[in-house]
Design a protein around this motif. Structure first.
Motif, mmCIF file in Angstrom:
data_model
loop_
_atom_site.group_PDB
_atom_site.id
_atom_site.type_symbol
_atom_site.label_atom_id
_atom_site.label_comp_id
_atom_site.label_asym_id
_atom_site.label_seq_id
_atom_site.Cartn_x
_atom_site.Cartn_y
_atom_site.Cartn_z
ATOM 1 N N ILE A 76 0.958 -1.199 -0.013
ATOM 2 C CA ILE A 76 0.316 0.233 0.168
ATOM 3 C C ILE A 76 0.806 1.139 0.005
ATOM 4 O O ILE A 76 0.451 2.155 -1.169
ATOM 5 C CB ILE A 76 -0.936 -0.476 1.243
ATOM 6 C CG1 ILE A 76 -1.727 -1.454 1.250
ATOM 7 C CG2 ILE A 76 -1.413 0.889 1.606
ATOM 8 C CD1 ILE A 76 -3.084 -1.156 1.725
ATOM 9 N N LYS A 77 2.080 1.299 0.805
ATOM 10 C CA LYS A 77 2.863 2.842 -0.045
ATOM 11 C C LYS A 77 3.368 2.765 -0.462
ATOM 12 O O LYS A 77 3.454 4.216 -1.064
ATOM 13 C CB LYS A 77 4.012 2.889 1.608
ATOM 14 C CG LYS A 77 5.161 3.710 1.902
ATOM 15 C CD LYS A 77 6.159 2.777 3.272
ATOM 16 C CE LYS A 77 7.418 3.673 2.892
ATOM 17 N NZ LYS A 77 8.437 3.250 3.730
ATOM 18 N N GLU A 78 3.951 1.636 -1.061
ATOM 19 C CA GLU A 78 4.700 2.056 -2.239
ATOM 20 C C GLU A 78 3.684 1.462 -3.869
ATOM 21 O O GLU A 78 4.608 1.600 -4.433
ATOM 22 C CB GLU A 78 6.246 0.994 -2.581
ATOM 23 C CG GLU A 78 6.661 1.469 -1.736
ATOM 24 C CD GLU A 78 7.664 -0.294 -1.231
ATOM 25 O OE1 GLU A 78 7.669 -1.073 -1.956
ATOM 26 O OE2 GLU A 78 8.632 0.282 0.048
ATOM 27 N N GLY A 252 -1.055 0.491 6.008
ATOM 28 C CA GLY A 252 -0.429 1.528 4.767
ATOM 29 C C GLY A 252 -1.381 2.294 4.385
ATOM 30 O O GLY A 252 -0.685 3.493 4.406
ATOM 31 N N GLY A 253 -3.023 2.360 5.101
ATOM 32 C CA GLY A 253 -3.511 3.395 4.586
ATOM 33 C C GLY A 253 -3.655 5.186 5.403
ATOM 34 O O GLY A 253 -2.963 6.015 5.257
ATOM 35 N N LEU A 257 -2.313 8.427 4.327
ATOM 36 C CA LEU A 257 -2.604 10.410 4.537
ATOM 37 C C LEU A 257 -1.279 10.982 5.676
ATOM 38 O O LEU A 257 -1.848 11.706 5.627
ATOM 39 C CB LEU A 257 -3.998 9.820 5.450
ATOM 40 C CG LEU A 257 -5.157 8.875 4.972
ATOM 41 C CD1 LEU A 257 -6.098 8.731 5.842
ATOM 42 C CD2 LEU A 257 -5.257 10.038 3.681
ATOM 43 N N ALA A 258 -1.240 10.367 6.509
ATOM 44 C CA ALA A 258 0.118 11.186 7.005
ATOM 45 C C ALA A 258 1.290 11.162 6.966
ATOM 46 O O ALA A 258 1.968 12.552 7.402
ATOM 47 C CB ALA A 258 -0.506 11.019 8.575
ATOM 48 N N PHE A 259 2.708 10.361 6.214
ATOM 49 C CA PHE A 259 3.965 10.292 6.075
ATOM 50 C C PHE A 259 3.842 10.567 4.806
ATOM 51 O O PHE A 259 4.692 10.663 4.573
ATOM 52 C CB PHE A 259 4.398 9.498 6.655
ATOM 53 C CG PHE A 259 4.143 8.878 8.503
ATOM 54 C CD1 PHE A 259 4.753 10.144 9.140
ATOM 55 C CD2 PHE A 259 2.744 8.661 8.862
ATOM 56 C CE1 PHE A 259 5.000 9.522 10.279
ATOM 57 C CE2 PHE A 259 2.889 8.169 10.382
ATOM 58 C CZ PHE A 259 3.585 9.190 10.572
#
Length: 260
Positions: A76-78, A252-253, A257-259
């Motif tokens: 999710i991050k990548e 991951g979500g 949103l935050a980072f």
């Protein structure tokens, strides 16, 4: 990283993780072990060291996910999903190999424990009937997989979601400090997070926080030819799979949103 490197790295790393993690549980719960009754602190630190060792060994090959929930969070991050099935396959196979090696290392102790009348009782006793059940958790199932102290599906799922969320968010945010991530100290930090989760959130369910860590060894427990081993508690088995995957996805979500 190639698919073959990822698969091999995850098999080796997850096998070491489960060998050392399941091994410390066996050491604490099997009656003839020198570490018998060493307690929860031994188990939580043992699992932390297991993560540390497995991750250091496999990081160069696969990035040392060793956990489908971590793989989902990173995907999710990548926004990279193509190699997720390779990670999953390596993790599940590695977990099964590690669980089998625990059985080999403690074979005599498993037999002694499962033939001890104080553990399984005599013929016709409630303990013996439970050991013969196909689903009632057997006396050594905890060496292989997790189970709740209070069986409440909603609470048990929530506990696994929360614990895994903390783990995966900690892993994802290591990249915010590139020096920490690149130095190798990040692996140590993750191991300490696992210890912290075990101490703080492990009491209700035994903190699977890893679908492969629970499902692979549970399959091995079901297949092993151990006397009086009891059931593998398949009615509970979905919780330490679904809960951690949800926790990893939520981490991951939140990272996005935050980072991001």
């Amino acid at each position: 990283m190639s698919n073959s490197d990822i698969f091999l790295g995850e098999v080796i790393g997850t096998a070491v993780l489960i060998l050392l993690g399941g091994g410390v549980v066996a050491a604490v719960v099997l009656k003839r072990s020198k570490a018998f009754n060493a307690g929860w602190l031994a188990i939580t630190f043992g699992w932390g060291f297991a993560v540390l060792t497995g991750a250091y060994i496999s990081s160069g090959l696969s990035g040392a996910h060793l956990n489908p929930a971590v793989t989902v969070g990173l995907a999710i991050k990548e926004d990279a999903w193509s190699q997720v099935p390779v990670y999953f396959a390596g993790q599940l196979l590695g977990a099964m190999i590690g669980a089998f090696l625990v059985y080999v290392a403690y074979y005599g102790h498993f037999i002694a424990h499962l033939t001890d009348r104080e553990v399984v009782g005599g013929p016709g006793t409630q303990a013996t009937k439970a050991a013969a059940s196909t689903d009632t958790p057997g006396p050594v199932l905890g060496v292989f997989s997790t189970g709740p102290e209070i069986r409440n599906a909603a609470q048990n799922v929530a506990t696994e979601v929360i614990g895994t969320f903390v783990l995966v968010l900690a892993i994802l945010t290591l990249g915010v400090n590139e020096g920490l991530a690149l130095s190798g100290t990040g692996i140590l930090m993750v191991a300490l997070v696992v210890v912290g989760i075990g101490l703080s959130l492990g009491g209700p369910t035994g903190y699977a926080i890893n679908p492969a860590r629970d499902l692979g060894p549970r399959i091995v427990h079901a297949l092993l030819p151990l006397p009086n081993k009891g059931g593998s508690d398949w009615s509970y088995a979905w919780i330490p799979v679904v809960g951690p995957l949800l926790g990893g996805a939520l981490a991951g979500g939140l990272y996005q949103l935050a980072f991001a």
